[in-house]
Design an enzyme around this catalytic site. Structure first.
Site, PDB file in Angstrom:
ATOM      1  N   ASP A 104       3.670 -14.628  11.619  1.00  0.00           N
ATOM      2  CA  ASP A 104       2.322 -15.017  11.210  1.00  0.00           C
ATOM      3  C   ASP A 104       1.378 -13.823  11.413  1.00  0.00           C
ATOM      4  O   ASP A 104       0.890 -13.591  12.516  1.00  0.00           O
ATOM      5  CB  ASP A 104       1.903 -16.211  12.080  1.00  0.00           C
ATOM      6  N   LYS A 148      -7.885  -0.502  11.130  1.00  0.00           N
ATOM      7  CA  LYS A 148      -7.227  -0.911   9.881  1.00  0.00           C
ATOM      8  C   LYS A 148      -5.987  -0.051   9.654  1.00  0.00           C
ATOM      9  O   LYS A 148      -4.936  -0.534   9.222  1.00  0.00           O
ATOM     10  CB  LYS A 148      -8.200  -0.798   8.700  1.00  0.00           C
ATOM     11  N   GLU A 193       0.828  -1.218   0.000  1.00  0.00           N
ATOM     12  CA  GLU A 193       0.000   0.000   0.000  1.00  0.00           C
ATOM     13  C   GLU A 193       0.855   1.259   0.000  1.00  0.00           C
ATOM     14  O   GLU A 193       1.647   1.480   0.930  1.00  0.00           O
ATOM     15  CB  GLU A 193      -0.935   0.008   1.218  1.00  0.00           C
ATOM     16  N   HIS A 213      -2.344  10.791   0.156  1.00  0.00           N
ATOM     17  CA  HIS A 213      -2.492   9.497  -0.500  1.00  0.00           C
ATOM     18  C   HIS A 213      -2.441   9.612  -2.008  1.00  0.00           C
ATOM     19  O   HIS A 213      -1.892   8.762  -2.678  1.00  0.00           O
ATOM     20  CB  HIS A 213      -3.862   8.907  -0.130  1.00  0.00           C
TER      21      HIS A 213
HETATM   22  P1  NDP Z   1       8.279 -23.789  15.743  1.00  0.00           P
HETATM   23  O1  NDP Z   1       7.429 -24.984  15.497  1.00  0.00           O
HETATM   24  O2  NDP Z   1       9.277 -23.451  14.703  1.00  0.00           O
HETATM   25  O3  NDP Z   1       8.950 -23.977  17.185  1.00  0.00           O
HETATM   26  C1  NDP Z   1       9.833 -23.063  17.710  1.00  0.00           C
HETATM   27  C2  NDP Z   1      11.251 -23.448  17.347  1.00  0.00           C
HETATM   28  O4  NDP Z   1      12.139 -22.412  17.678  1.00  0.00           O
HETATM   29  C3  NDP Z   1      11.684 -24.694  18.069  1.00  0.00           C
HETATM   30  O5  NDP Z   1      12.266 -25.563  17.138  1.00  0.00           O
HETATM   31  C4  NDP Z   1      12.738 -24.172  19.021  1.00  0.00           C
HETATM   32  O6  NDP Z   1      13.786 -25.082  19.162  1.00  0.00           O
HETATM   33  C5  NDP Z   1      13.249 -22.963  18.287  1.00  0.00           C
HETATM   34  N1  NDP Z   1      13.874 -21.954  19.162  1.00  0.00           N
HETATM   35  C6  NDP Z   1      15.137 -21.500  19.028  1.00  0.00           C
HETATM   36  N2  NDP Z   1      15.411 -20.576  19.938  1.00  0.00           N
HETATM   37  C7  NDP Z   1      14.305 -20.437  20.705  1.00  0.00           C
HETATM   38  C8  NDP Z   1      13.984 -19.625  21.819  1.00  0.00           C
HETATM   39  N3  NDP Z   1      14.873 -18.773  22.348  1.00  0.00           N
HETATM   40  N4  NDP Z   1      12.749 -19.724  22.358  1.00  0.00           N
HETATM   41  C9  NDP Z   1      11.841 -20.563  21.838  1.00  0.00           C
HETATM   42  N5  NDP Z   1      12.089 -21.387  20.781  1.00  0.00           N
HETATM   43  C10 NDP Z   1      13.314 -21.328  20.212  1.00  0.00           C
HETATM   44  O7  NDP Z   1       7.429 -22.473  15.919  1.00  0.00           O
HETATM   45  P2  NDP Z   1       6.287 -22.105  16.909  1.00  0.00           P
HETATM   46  O8  NDP Z   1       6.002 -23.175  17.903  1.00  0.00           O
HETATM   47  O9  NDP Z   1       6.643 -20.758  17.399  1.00  0.00           O
HETATM   48  O10 NDP Z   1       5.019 -22.015  15.944  1.00  0.00           O
HETATM   49  C11 NDP Z   1       4.918 -20.926  15.031  1.00  0.00           C
HETATM   50  C12 NDP Z   1       4.448 -21.437  13.686  1.00  0.00           C
HETATM   51  O11 NDP Z   1       3.240 -22.165  13.848  1.00  0.00           O
HETATM   52  C13 NDP Z   1       4.142 -20.300  12.742  1.00  0.00           C
HETATM   53  O12 NDP Z   1       4.688 -20.637  11.487  1.00  0.00           O
HETATM   54  C14 NDP Z   1       2.605 -20.308  12.674  1.00  0.00           C
HETATM   55  O13 NDP Z   1       2.159 -19.801  11.439  1.00  0.00           O
HETATM   56  C15 NDP Z   1       2.284 -21.766  12.840  1.00  0.00           C
HETATM   57  N6  NDP Z   1       0.988 -22.162  13.337  1.00  0.00           N
HETATM   58  C16 NDP Z   1       0.042 -21.267  13.773  1.00  0.00           C
HETATM   59  C17 NDP Z   1      -1.183 -21.696  14.218  1.00  0.00           C
HETATM   60  C18 NDP Z   1      -2.160 -20.686  14.716  1.00  0.00           C
HETATM   61  O14 NDP Z   1      -1.819 -19.513  14.860  1.00  0.00           O
HETATM   62  N7  NDP Z   1      -3.402 -21.056  14.998  1.00  0.00           N
HETATM   63  C19 NDP Z   1      -1.535 -23.130  14.236  1.00  0.00           C
HETATM   64  C20 NDP Z   1      -0.432 -23.983  13.824  1.00  0.00           C
HETATM   65  C21 NDP Z   1       0.758 -23.511  13.374  1.00  0.00           C
HETATM   66  P3  NDP Z   1      13.646 -26.361  20.122  1.00  0.00           P
HETATM   67  O15 NDP Z   1      12.812 -27.347  19.397  1.00  0.00           O
HETATM   68  O16 NDP Z   1      15.049 -26.772  20.302  1.00  0.00           O
HETATM   69  O17 NDP Z   1      12.991 -25.901  21.386  1.00  0.00           O
END
Ligand code: NDP
Length: 419
Positions: free
Chosen positions: A275, A259, A79, A372
């Site tokens: 996200d 918005k 935008e 705009h």
């Molecule tokens: P991930 O599944 O990628 O999990 C977080 C990852 O970050 C883990 O692998 C973790 O490692 C790593 N990590 C590294 N450093 C850190 C830190 N300092 N603190 C925390 N974690 C760390 O991501 P999320 O669980 O955050 O999930 C987000 C994703 O899920 C987005 O892509 C979203 O779009 C999607 N999603 C959203 C939904 C919704 O909003 N309703 C539903 C389902 C998915 P380790 O494993 O070693 O801990």
């Protein structure tokens, strides 16, 4: 379903594009565009059925002073005017000492929903009795989070009515947004609930309400800083405050008010590989907390200062999800010098506030279209094929001042310039 699309996900990128081109009658130029862009695309494996890389422009908002630090803010948006307005609002704020932002809390909530519960107290009492066991099961489902200092913090049970009960789990997800980590923990806890308490669990998933992950930005601007060539600063401040009041009273206005805030918020969230649907849904749910949809920010005039406040639920992450997979998202984190997730939350809420300030100031002074229109004319020029800066400038100059600049007029101006 057309057979061409059978096992589409198993086809090569070239095959997928060829199937689509055939089905949609794309010409060779269109097909080549998809292929050319696909080659420059990042993180193809993030999604399914990849065919190309869709590009959005990225710019930076400048002039933001946040908690005493100067921040360059990467923003991704299609935008026109959004980044200019954010920079304008940021300058107004910086000239008055800058924006202050604080993170009030940062916990994610998830729910295990049971159905056909006849006696709510039986679930409530059982969860109270087994609280530590359930928290331990959740922790064991993602032990690396515990090692990082995070993990499950508490449980709550709510009676939703009609036999539905929600067992809510609150987790400190550290630097991640936490959706997947939360869902893993919930499913582990749901297994115990299902085998030991109630056989009928309906689903387990995080709640996107994110009202336990709040950040607040505030700014205080001397009213005389707001003066325009046509209006005294106090008048501008009073009108901004009145416009903010309208957004508290009228949901129709509140949606547009919000918005405008999300113009800035989404652009930063997107630049950081986060996200943005999660942020959008959380923000709009938060706007209706007290039963009526209201403006998320408020502006008031006190002691010759215009004081603005914005609180947003911001379930963002600097780790996990796409943040470490999209190379430019990583560069953007570095550009904004983000060293922890609270800083990202502070930047996002601060941009929302200054974006809102710039929009309200324009709205109650010159009107929104004046600023705009210049950028919209640039878009119009590009949409009819102007490519070089000289062509864009010739078309916009020709359209400036026209009451109703049309696509036909833009095309004519471009043709005349090219002659
Ligand atoms: P991930 O599944 O990628 O999990 C977080 C990852 O970050 C883990 O692998 C973790 O490692 C790593 N990590 C590294 N450093 C850190 C830190 N300092 N603190 C925390 N974690 C760390 O991501 P999320 O669980 O955050 O999930 C987000 C994703 O899920 C987005 O892509 C979203 O779009 C999607 N999603 C959203 C939904 C919704 O909003 N309703 C539903 C389902 C998915 P380790 O494993 O070693 O801990």
């Amino acid at each position: 379903m057309d057979n061409k699309f059978s096992h589409f996900y198993q086809r090569s990128e070239d095959q997928r594009r060829a199937i689509i081109a055939d089905a949609a009658h794309l010409d060779e130029t269109e097909l080549q565009l998809l292929k050319y862009r696909a080659e420059t695309g990042d993180a193809k494996a993030l999604i399914e059925n990849y065919v190309t890389a869709y590009q959005l422009p990225e710019g930076v908002a400048v002039n933001l002073t946040l908690n005493g630090r100067t921040v360059v803010v990467p923003m991704v948006t299609e935008e026109p005017s959004v980044i200019a307005a954010a920079s304008n609002g940021a300058k107004l704020a910086s000239d008055a000492g800058g924006v202050t932002a604080t993170v009030e809390s940062r916990l994610l909530m998830g729910q295990i929903v049971l159905q056909n519960v006849s006696v709510f107290a039986s679930v409530d009492d059982w969860v109270a009795l087994h609280r530590q066991q359930l928290l331990d099961v959740a922790a064991a489902a993602h032990p690396s989070l515990i090692a990082r200092g995070g993990g499950p913090r508490r449980l709550r049970v709510r009676n939703l009515g009609d036999g539905f009960v929600s067992i809510d789990l609150f987790v400190d997800v550290q630097a991640a947004m936490g959706a997947n980590m939360m869902n893993t923990m919930l499913e582990a806890v749901a297994g115990v609930v299902q085998s030991q308490l109630h056989p009928n669990t309906l689903f387990s998933i995080l709640s996107n309400a994110a009202d336990q992950s709040l950040a607040t930005a505030t700014v205080s601007i001397p009213v005389n800083h707001l003066a325009t060539s046509q209006m005294a600063g106090k008048t501008v401040a009073d009108r901004i405050s009145a416009a903010s009041q309208v957004a508290q009273l009228d949901p129709y206005r509140a949606v547009t008010h919000n918005k405008g805030i999300m113009n800035g918020v989404d652009a930063v969230v997107l630049a950081m590989g986060n996200d943005w649907r999660a942020i959008e849904s959380a923000a709009h749910a938060y706007a209706v907390t007290n039963g009526q949809y209201r403006g998320l920010s408020q502006w008031q005039v006190t002691d010759d200062q215009l004081v603005g406040t914005l609180t947003l639920p911001l379930p963002v992450g600097t780790a996990g999800g796409a943040t470490r997979v999209l190379p430019v998202a990583q560069v953007n984190q570095r550009m904004a010098q983000i060293s922890d997730v609270s800083q990202l939350m502070a930047i996002v809420v601060a941009v929302g506030l200054v974006q809102n300030l710039a929009a309200l100031k324009a709205l109650v002074t010159t009107g929104i279209q004046q600023g705009h229109m210049k950028m919209q004319l640039r878009s119009l020029a590009m949409s009819v094929g102007a490519e070089t800066p000289a062509e864009i400038s010739a078309v916009t100059t020709s359209l400036t001042g026209k009451k109703d600049p049309s696509e036909a007029a833009a095309k004519r101006a471009l043709q005349e310039f090219r002659m």
